[in-house]
Motif scaffolding. Structure first.
Motif, PDB file in Angstrom:
ATOM      1  N   PRO A 206      18.841   9.317   7.913  1.00  0.00           N
ATOM      2  CA  PRO A 206      18.081   9.745   6.734  1.00  0.00           C
ATOM      3  C   PRO A 206      16.928   8.761   6.501  1.00  0.00           C
ATOM      4  N   HIS A 207      15.745   9.282   6.241  1.00  0.00           N
ATOM      5  CA  HIS A 207      14.593   8.406   6.063  1.00  0.00           C
ATOM      6  C   HIS A 207      13.573   9.041   5.137  1.00  0.00           C
ATOM      7  N   PHE A 208      12.674   8.209   4.614  1.00  0.00           N
ATOM      8  CA  PHE A 208      11.613   8.695   3.736  1.00  0.00           C
ATOM      9  C   PHE A 208      10.377   7.827   3.889  1.00  0.00           C
ATOM     10  N   LEU A 209       9.257   8.369   3.443  1.00  0.00           N
ATOM     11  CA  LEU A 209       7.988   7.644   3.469  1.00  0.00           C
ATOM     12  C   LEU A 209       7.563   7.398   2.027  1.00  0.00           C
ATOM     13  N   SER A 210       7.450   6.138   1.641  1.00  0.00           N
ATOM     14  CA  SER A 210       7.086   5.813   0.263  1.00  0.00           C
ATOM     15  C   SER A 210       5.657   6.259  -0.043  1.00  0.00           C
ATOM     16  N   PRO A 211       5.363   6.624  -1.293  1.00  0.00           N
ATOM     17  CA  PRO A 211       4.034   7.144  -1.655  1.00  0.00           C
ATOM     18  C   PRO A 211       2.904   6.154  -1.366  1.00  0.00           C
TER      19      PRO A 211
ATOM     20  N   TRP B  51       0.833  -1.216   0.000  1.00  0.00           N
ATOM     21  CA  TRP B  51       0.000   0.000   0.000  1.00  0.00           C
ATOM     22  C   TRP B  51       0.863   1.261   0.000  1.00  0.00           C
ATOM     23  N   GLY B  52       2.168   1.121   0.216  1.00  0.00           N
ATOM     24  CA  GLY B  52       3.032   2.287   0.359  1.00  0.00           C
ATOM     25  C   GLY B  52       2.985   2.809   1.790  1.00  0.00           C
ATOM     26  N   GLY B  53       3.445   4.048   1.979  1.00  0.00           N
ATOM     27  CA  GLY B  53       3.444   4.609   3.323  1.00  0.00           C
ATOM     28  C   GLY B  53       4.393   3.905   4.269  1.00  0.00           C
ATOM     29  N   ILE B  54       5.434   3.284   3.712  1.00  0.00           N
ATOM     30  CA  ILE B  54       6.406   2.550   4.520  1.00  0.00           C
ATOM     31  C   ILE B  54       7.528   3.486   4.963  1.00  0.00           C
ATOM     32  N   LEU B  55       7.850   3.444   6.248  1.00  0.00           N
ATOM     33  CA  LEU B  55       8.974   4.226   6.761  1.00  0.00           C
ATOM     34  C   LEU B  55      10.263   3.504   6.401  1.00  0.00           C
ATOM     35  N   ASN B  56      11.087   4.157   5.599  1.00  0.00           N
ATOM     36  CA  ASN B  56      12.350   3.584   5.142  1.00  0.00           C
ATOM     37  C   ASN B  56      13.510   4.391   5.708  1.00  0.00           C
ATOM     38  N   ILE B  57      14.432   3.703   6.371  1.00  0.00           N
ATOM     39  CA  ILE B  57      15.563   4.352   7.027  1.00  0.00           C
ATOM     40  C   ILE B  57      16.855   3.846   6.395  1.00  0.00           C
ATOM     41  N   THR B  58      17.676   4.756   5.879  1.00  0.00           N
ATOM     42  CA  THR B  58      18.938   4.356   5.268  1.00  0.00           C
ATOM     43  C   THR B  58      20.017   4.229   6.336  1.00  0.00           C
ATOM     44  N   TYR B  59      20.959   3.307   6.100  1.00  0.00           N
ATOM     45  CA  TYR B  59      22.056   3.124   7.052  1.00  0.00           C
ATOM     46  C   TYR B  59      23.203   2.410   6.359  1.00  0.00           C
ATOM     47  N   GLY B  60      24.282   2.179   7.084  1.00  0.00           N
ATOM     48  CA  GLY B  60      25.438   1.470   6.551  1.00  0.00           C
ATOM     49  C   GLY B  60      26.401   2.399   5.835  1.00  0.00           C
ATOM     50  N   LYS B  61      27.475   1.814   5.314  1.00  0.00           N
ATOM     51  CA  LYS B  61      28.476   2.589   4.605  1.00  0.00           C
ATOM     52  C   LYS B  61      27.840   3.262   3.390  1.00  0.00           C
ATOM     53  N   ASN B  62      27.990   4.579   3.316  1.00  0.00           N
ATOM     54  CA  ASN B  62      27.407   5.369   2.219  1.00  0.00           C
ATOM     55  C   ASN B  62      25.884   5.254   2.135  1.00  0.00           C
ATOM     56  N   GLN B  63      25.260   4.820   3.246  1.00  0.00           N
ATOM     57  CA  GLN B  63      23.792   4.702   3.293  1.00  0.00           C
ATOM     58  C   GLN B  63      23.257   3.740   2.219  1.00  0.00           C
ATOM     59  N   GLU B  64      23.981   2.642   1.993  1.00  0.00           N
ATOM     60  CA  GLU B  64      23.573   1.723   0.932  1.00  0.00           C
ATOM     61  C   GLU B  64      22.554   0.682   1.401  1.00  0.00           C
ATOM     62  N   GLU B  65      22.307   0.613   2.731  1.00  0.00           N
ATOM     63  CA  GLU B  65      21.344  -0.347   3.273  1.00  0.00           C
ATOM     64  C   GLU B  65      20.029   0.366   3.600  1.00  0.00           C
ATOM     65  N   LEU B  66      18.933  -0.430   3.655  1.00  0.00           N
ATOM     66  CA  LEU B  66      17.617   0.160   3.906  1.00  0.00           C
ATOM     67  C   LEU B  66      16.838  -0.695   4.896  1.00  0.00           C
TER      68      LEU B  66
END
Length: 204
Positions: A177-182, A141-156
């Motif tokens: 750093p994080h985002f909410l998917s549409p 449905w989207g609306g997922i909280l996604n948080i980047t991490y790891g070296k160069n923020q390559e993990e999610l």
């Protein structure tokens, strides 16, 4: 209450509130008629505020964008403020040994097409807490909280909005750093969320 530590600075807490209290809050959200639509466009966000060398994050020529709804009526609702403040104060006292915090409560809803691009919340508070008010949310449905991490923020790390579940991001350890998917058009529910930015004595 079940506490899961996903990352060194990201904690998920299930069954955080008393069920009857949360049901009352959800009813207030569903009955609320006064929502302000907010659409943000920040031209230089990724070249100044959120400058990153990671190849996996937005480049400096991109725009920060977001689309969502916010209700000041709900944010000023005495019952919501009391329940949020009481429970967070108790939790931070017990698990973080912090007795003096300021809590900035924001009440949001997300419908079809609403989203947040990658950003950080450290400017708003040392801790960022999100509370999900949906009972049966689905991954696609989207609306997922996604948080980047790891070296160069390559993990999610992707967190599903679960009923009576809060996520706490500790910005003192890492800005996350994080985002909410549409939100997708076929989502069968509106996504309701309470976000709190929390400051303790370190910020003062």
């Amino acid at each position: 209450m079940i506490i899961k530590k996903h990352l060194k600075n990201v904690v998920e807490v299930q069954n955080f509130f008393k069920e009857s209290d949360l049901l009352k809050i959800l009813k207030k959200f569903k009955n609320c008629k006064k929502w302000k639509k907010i659409q943000q466009i920040r031209e230089k966000h990724y070249s100044h505020i959120f400058k990153s060398k990671s190849p996996y994050l937005p480049s400096k020529n991109e725009k920060y964008l977001s689309s969502f709804y916010r209700s000041q009526n709900l944010e000023n609702d005495k019952f919501i403020k009391d329940i949020i403040n009481q429970n967070l104060l108790k939790f931070f006292n017990k698990h973080y040994k912090i007795t003096d915090i300021d809590i900035d409560i924001r009440c949001h809803k997300f419908s079809s097409g609403n989203f947040f691009r990658v950003h950080m919340d450290g400017y708003a508070g040392g801790y960022a807490m999100t509370l999900s008010l949906n009972k049966n949310w689905k991954w696609d449905w989207g609306g997922i909280l996604n948080i980047t991490y790891g070296k160069n923020q390559e993990e999610l790390l992707s967190l599903l909005p679960k009923w009576n579940c809060i996520n706490i991001l500790n910005n003192y350890i890492h800005p996350s750093p994080h985002f909410l998917s549409p939100i997708q058009s076929y989502a069968l529910e509106t996504r309701y969320t309470i976000t709190c930015f929390i400051k303790d004595h370190i910020d003062k």
